[in-house]
Design a protein around this motif. Sequence first.
Motif, short mmCIF file in Angstrom:
data_model
loop_
_atom_site.label_atom_id
_atom_site.label_comp_id
_atom_site.label_asym_id
_atom_site.label_seq_id
_atom_site.Cartn_x
_atom_site.Cartn_y
_atom_site.Cartn_z
N LYS A 25 30.52 44.81 41.47
CA LYS A 25 29.52 43.79 41.14
C LYS A 25 29.73 42.47 42.00
CE LYS A 25 30.89 40.67 39.22
NZ LYS A 25 31.78 39.35 39.72
N PHE A 63 33.31 45.55 32.71
CA PHE A 63 33.64 44.89 31.25
C PHE A 63 33.27 45.57 30.12
CE2 PHE A 63 34.26 40.13 31.87
CZ PHE A 63 35.10 40.02 32.93
N VAL A 119 39.43 29.89 37.90
CA VAL A 119 39.04 30.94 38.70
C VAL A 119 38.83 30.83 40.13
CG1 VAL A 119 37.81 32.45 37.03
CG2 VAL A 119 36.62 30.47 38.27
N GLN A 168 39.86 33.06 43.57
CA GLN A 168 38.66 33.45 44.06
C GLN A 168 37.82 32.40 44.60
OE1 GLN A 168 37.93 35.71 40.40
NE2 GLN A 168 36.75 36.80 41.56
N ASP A 204 28.57 35.59 38.90
CA ASP A 204 29.64 36.12 38.95
C ASP A 204 30.43 36.90 37.56
OD1 ASP A 204 32.15 36.65 40.44
OD2 ASP A 204 32.92 35.50 38.83
N HIS A 207 28.61 40.16 33.83
CA HIS A 207 29.47 40.96 32.77
C HIS A 207 28.86 40.75 31.45
CE1 HIS A 207 32.26 42.06 35.93
NE2 HIS A 207 32.92 40.47 36.01
N TYR A 238 32.53 27.67 32.45
CA TYR A 238 33.86 27.66 32.76
C TYR A 238 34.23 26.08 32.70
CZ TYR A 238 35.07 32.09 34.55
OH TYR A 238 35.52 33.46 34.71
N PHE A 251 40.43 32.84 28.27
CA PHE A 251 40.12 33.85 29.52
C PHE A 251 40.78 34.81 29.37
CE2 PHE A 251 41.04 35.11 33.77
CZ PHE A 251 39.96 35.13 34.36
N TRP A 260 45.08 38.84 32.51
CA TRP A 260 44.11 39.66 33.16
C TRP A 260 44.17 41.09 32.50
CZ3 TRP A 260 40.85 38.45 36.99
CH2 TRP A 260 40.64 37.25 37.40
N ILE A 271 41.07 42.96 31.59
CA ILE A 271 40.21 43.33 32.63
C ILE A 271 40.81 44.44 33.56
CG2 ILE A 271 39.34 42.62 34.89
CD1 ILE A 271 38.85 39.75 33.99
O1 89V Z 1 35.08 39.42 37.18
C1 89V Z 1 34.77 38.65 37.94
O2 89V Z 1 34.08 38.85 38.52
C2 89V Z 1 35.89 37.53 38.06
C3 89V Z 1 36.35 36.78 36.81
C4 89V Z 1 36.42 37.56 35.64
C5 89V Z 1 37.37 36.13 37.18
O3 89V Z 1 35.09 35.96 36.55
O4 89V Z 1 35.39 36.65 38.94
#
Ligand code: 89V
Length: 343
Positions: A96, A125, A159, A163, A176, A180, A230, A239, A286, A289
Amino acid sequence: MTGLKGALIGCGFFAINQMHAWNDVDGAEIVAVCDRDPERLKLVGDQFGVERRYSDAETMFADGGFDFVDIATTVQSHRALVEMAARNKIPAICQKPFAKTLDDAKAMVEACRAAGVALMVHENFRWQTPIQAVRKALDAGAIGTPFWGRFSFRSGYDVFSGQPYLAEGERFIIEDLGIHTLDIARYILGDVSALTARTKRVNPGIKGEDVATILLDHVNGATSVVDVSYATKLSKEPFPETLIELDGSEGTIRLSQGYGLEITNGRGTTVMDVSPKLLSWASRPWHNIQESVYAIEQHWVDQLRRGAEHSTSGADNLKTFALVEAAYDSAARGQTIDVRAML
Ligand code: 89V
Ligand code: NAD
């Protein structure tokens, strides 16, 4: 049955998670990697012991020897690489955001359909353990028919260090992260007929919006709010947790910070810990995820072997991607957008 052989394109920040997860997946292994950046190619090739390395995807497809491709590049290259996979009759996973525009996304779905190859968007997600737990409770009828929901991701996490490109685009949080959250809203409450959105940029150091509030009319009559930020500094940083509130005809569900799931109905209230597993290669925060990356990759293999449609197939993801475009359009025009007319 022998395992599937895969090739990965894009050896950047997030691909490390994808490669670790492929090591854990039952029934597949990555046999080739590709990146136009020689340093990233060497780093990932060495770390995961992959000998076949390419700086150019066309050359990798020409050499062949793999059953699927995992595209982990940023959005600019997605359409060209998915169409390359289709031309070579290779099933593809695409990270994505699926595409730069809904028209591109539709063309990518059509290219894979015409070539007769599977296409799945790496929309992970909905595969998170807490989100699956909410879905399971709903499917079990725990709160009857849901009529209202809130899907919330509010954070002050940096973030941009991992990135940096996220600070540079005209579009940020909806494209971004909200993508999700919107997908979770669809997964839990069903498809959306209309959408109204408002956005803001609070952080002066970035180009795009970092706050969005989105009202969704679901086809089944439910209403929900997707709110993402954010720019939200809290005493305990949440987060990367998505928090959920659902009200139904027979009760309520609350997924709260710290992975607590509370279900209240005529039988009383139950509280469960729905924390994700900390996989051997994962790290907090993290891990939520990271576990979902493993889950979606295993799903890819299982469905490919069965010849069955993937939960986040390209065709399914058009309906999530349309919500992203509709949200930007709504915020720009101050109007409610008819989502069904876009599909
Ligand atoms: O999932 C994402 O695309 C990530 C984040 C969770 C850090 O926003 O960029
Ligand atoms: P990144 O910039 O760190 O990595 C991308 C890599 O792809 C770079 O090494 C770049 O050299 C390479 N690349 C780009 N175009 C290429 C091409 N045509 N051929 C070969 N190599 C090419 O980006 P990232 O942070 O790893 O993000 C990659 C994608 O993953 C993005 O679309 C991002 O939105 C997504 N992402 C998803 C999640 C998730 O949870 N699903 C989390 C983070 C990032």
